[in-house]
Structure formats: C-alpha cells, structure tokens
Enzyme design. Structure first.
Site, PDB file in Angstrom:
ATOM      1  N   SER A 126      19.521  34.375 -28.722  1.00 59.45           N
ATOM      2  CA  SER A 126      19.713  32.926 -28.716  1.00 59.45           C
ATOM      3  C   SER A 126      19.035  32.300 -27.502  1.00 59.45           C
ATOM      4  O   SER A 126      18.407  31.237 -27.615  1.00 59.45           O
ATOM      5  CB  SER A 126      21.203  32.580 -28.747  1.00 59.45           C
TER       6      SER A 126
ATOM      7  N   LYS B  62      27.881  42.520 -28.836  1.00 56.27           N
ATOM      8  CA  LYS B  62      27.827  41.566 -27.727  1.00 56.27           C
ATOM      9  C   LYS B  62      28.792  40.446 -28.067  1.00 56.27           C
ATOM     10  O   LYS B  62      28.656  39.790 -29.107  1.00 56.27           O
ATOM     11  CB  LYS B  62      26.419  41.008 -27.540  1.00 56.27           C
TER      12      LYS B  62
END
Length: 327
Positions: free
Chosen positions: A57, A181
């Site tokens: 991201s 994550k």
C-alpha cells in the site's frame, strides 16, 4: 515446505516516480524511477533492514501497471545481487480483488526475483464478505502461487473488512501461507494470532504493520514489523527491535527501549496522519530521495500545509535523527 520470512524489521517501500524536472515527466502518471528505487533499497539494506516489501500500500501498488511492477522488482533484485546482497528478502505486494490476477502477479513477482507475496485481503464487497469466503479466496491464491504468501490485513484500505483470529488459524494450516501483516491497532487481535496455541508459529510468522506498537507486540509473539518509519529512520527502528527481543535486558536496556519506543511512536504519527504521502515527504526531506510530492493521482500535492506542517514535526524529527546518527 515453505518457510516464513526471517524475524526482524522490514520496510514497505514507496514507489518512486521521476521528478517534475525530468524530460519524461507526465503529471497524469509520471514514469517509475527505478534508479531512485534502487538507491533507497540499498540504503535500507546497508542500514540493517531485514528485507523489503515492494508494491504494498505504501508502494501505491494500485496505481501501477503490471509492466511497471515487474520493472521495479527486477531492477531492485538485480542491483541488490550486484551489491553483494545475495538472496536479500523481497516481499511483493498484491492488491487485486480476483484470484486469477493475483496469481498472475505472484507468478511475475517470482520471475522478477521476489521470494514472497503479500496479498491484501479483498474488501470491495466488505459488507457482504464472510470469513469462509476469505478463507476460500486465500486458499485458492495459495494453491496456485509459486511463492509463499502472507496475509495482508489492513482494514483502512480494504473497506474495513475484518479478518477474525479463527480465520488466521484456519489459513495458517495451508503449507503455502507463511504469515501475516497486521496493519491495525487492535493489540488483542495481534495477541490472538501471534500467541495462538492453535498456530504453528515456526511455519506462520506474525508481523505488525505499525512500528508504534513494536515493543508490546513482540512480547506477545510477533516476530517483527513491516514499518514505514523505518524507511527513513532504519537504524533506530532496528535498534528498537534488537533491544525489544532481549529476554534478559539490563535495567539500562529496558530504559533505552522504552525511550526508543516513545520516540518511534511519536514519529509514526506523521504516517498515521498522512500515510504514504507523509512517508514520501520524510524520505525526500531527510534522505534526499524522490520528490516531496512524488505520488500518483489521486494522491496529489504532498502533505497539506507543506513547510509549515513539516515544521510542526521538528522536535520529533530531530529526536529521531539524533538517534539515527548515533548508530
């Protein structure tokens, strides 16, 4: 049998685009700047960062074509090898919603030299998604992926879709799913995954996506962090990690790691507030890499307020820079 990434600090690197001064600059979609990408990657590797997450991201993966993805991964891998960082860990992100395209990106990532994939939980239909649907989606991806995958749970960019701990327990049993994550502030969920007695943690590693909670999540079983602040203060975050994993720290080490956690947590607020825009601003101002506002549309203009806003962070930046320069 696939093995998880090694414990430690990883950096979700931004994707660099050519400067506005470049002849090839295009305000609609500036070309990727592989040379700056390589320079930043080498800077991090030399500073003790365990590995890189490329095209996550922070890396604006959703703004890139598949051709650009390959160009970045290939360029970074080739130069790392030339500089002596043989087999340096690269985790390639995916943010696609359908299984076939995700698998295609993972296949290309392997060809470009990545050892792992980090797959964002699909969230377009978050309101209608079920835990069983998420399990089936990741199972289908992992069944076909040529590289081991990690689950990327970031509700902030996934329409607030939630993955509950029991779903991680189920997916951790897959031989090609090797970790996760967790990019959210729910420490209880971190504990229920990283400390779960129903997960084989030698085969499934839990990483936090938030350096501001590094010390506490390591205590409950996480093996490290994939942390944006480490992209511009790598040595400091690595030092915090090293002190935090000590089982019998001295009183001075306990004091120091608490102080470092405070400084890191305070600095991380710029990422909480501005995300990848804040990370790019910091890397440009502090390390001279990339334009301060070097993002792709719809991201535009750098941090709101420019110099005046940056000045508000001076005390935190100075405290971290002092630590960085001492290491």
């Amino acid at each position: 049998m696939a093995t998880p990434p090694a414990p430690g600090i990883y950096v979700p690197v931004p994707t660099f685009f050519v400067s506005k001064q470049a002849a090839s600059y295009d305000p609609i979609a500036a070309p990727v700047d592989v040379d700056t990408q390589i320079a930043h990657s080498l800077y991090l590797a030399k500073a003790g960062i365990k590995g890189l997450v490329i095209l996550g991201s922070t890396g604006e993966a959703i703004h890139l074509t598949n051709k650009e993805r390959f160009k970045i991964l290939w360029g970074v891998r080739q130069q790392l090898e030339k500089e002596g960082f043989k087999d340096y860990p690269i985790i390639a992100g995916t943010a696609t919603q359908n299984v076939e395209e995700t698998v295609d990106q993972l296949k290309a990532a392997k060809e470009a030299g990545a050892q792992y994939g980090l797959c964002l939980v699909p969230g377009y239909f978050a309101g209608a998604s079920t835990q069983e649907g998420i399990i089936r989606w990741f199972t289908a991806v992992a069944d076909q992926s040529p590289i081991p995958v990690l689950i990327y749970h970031y509700p902030g960019v996934s329409n607030n879709v939630k993955v509950v701990p029991s779903t991680f327990v189920a997916l951790a049993k897959h031989p090609n799913i090797v970790g996760c994550k967790l990019s959210h502030g729910d420490v209880s969920y971190h504990a229920q995954v990283a400390s779960s007695p129903f997960i084989d943690h030698s085969k499934f590693a839990t990483f936090s996506g938030l350096g501001q909670q590094l010390l506490p999540v390591l205590v409950i079983g996480a093996v490290g962090a994939i942390d944006g602040c480490a992209g511009f203060f790598p040595k400091t975050v690595v030092r915090l990690y090293e002190l935090s994993v000590k089982n019998q720290p001295t009183d001075e080490e306990v004091r120091k790691r608490r102080l470092l956690q405070y400084k890191v947590s305070a600095m991380e607020e710029i990422i909480v507030k501005f995300g990848t825009v804040g990370i790019k601003e910091a890397i440009s101002r502090l390390r001279g890499l990339g334009d301060r506002d070097g993002t792709r549309l719809p991201l535009f203009g750098g941090i709101p307020g420019g110099d005046a806003e940056w000045a508000k962070w001076k005390d935190r930046v100075d405290a971290m820079e002092e630590e960085e320069q001492s290491l």
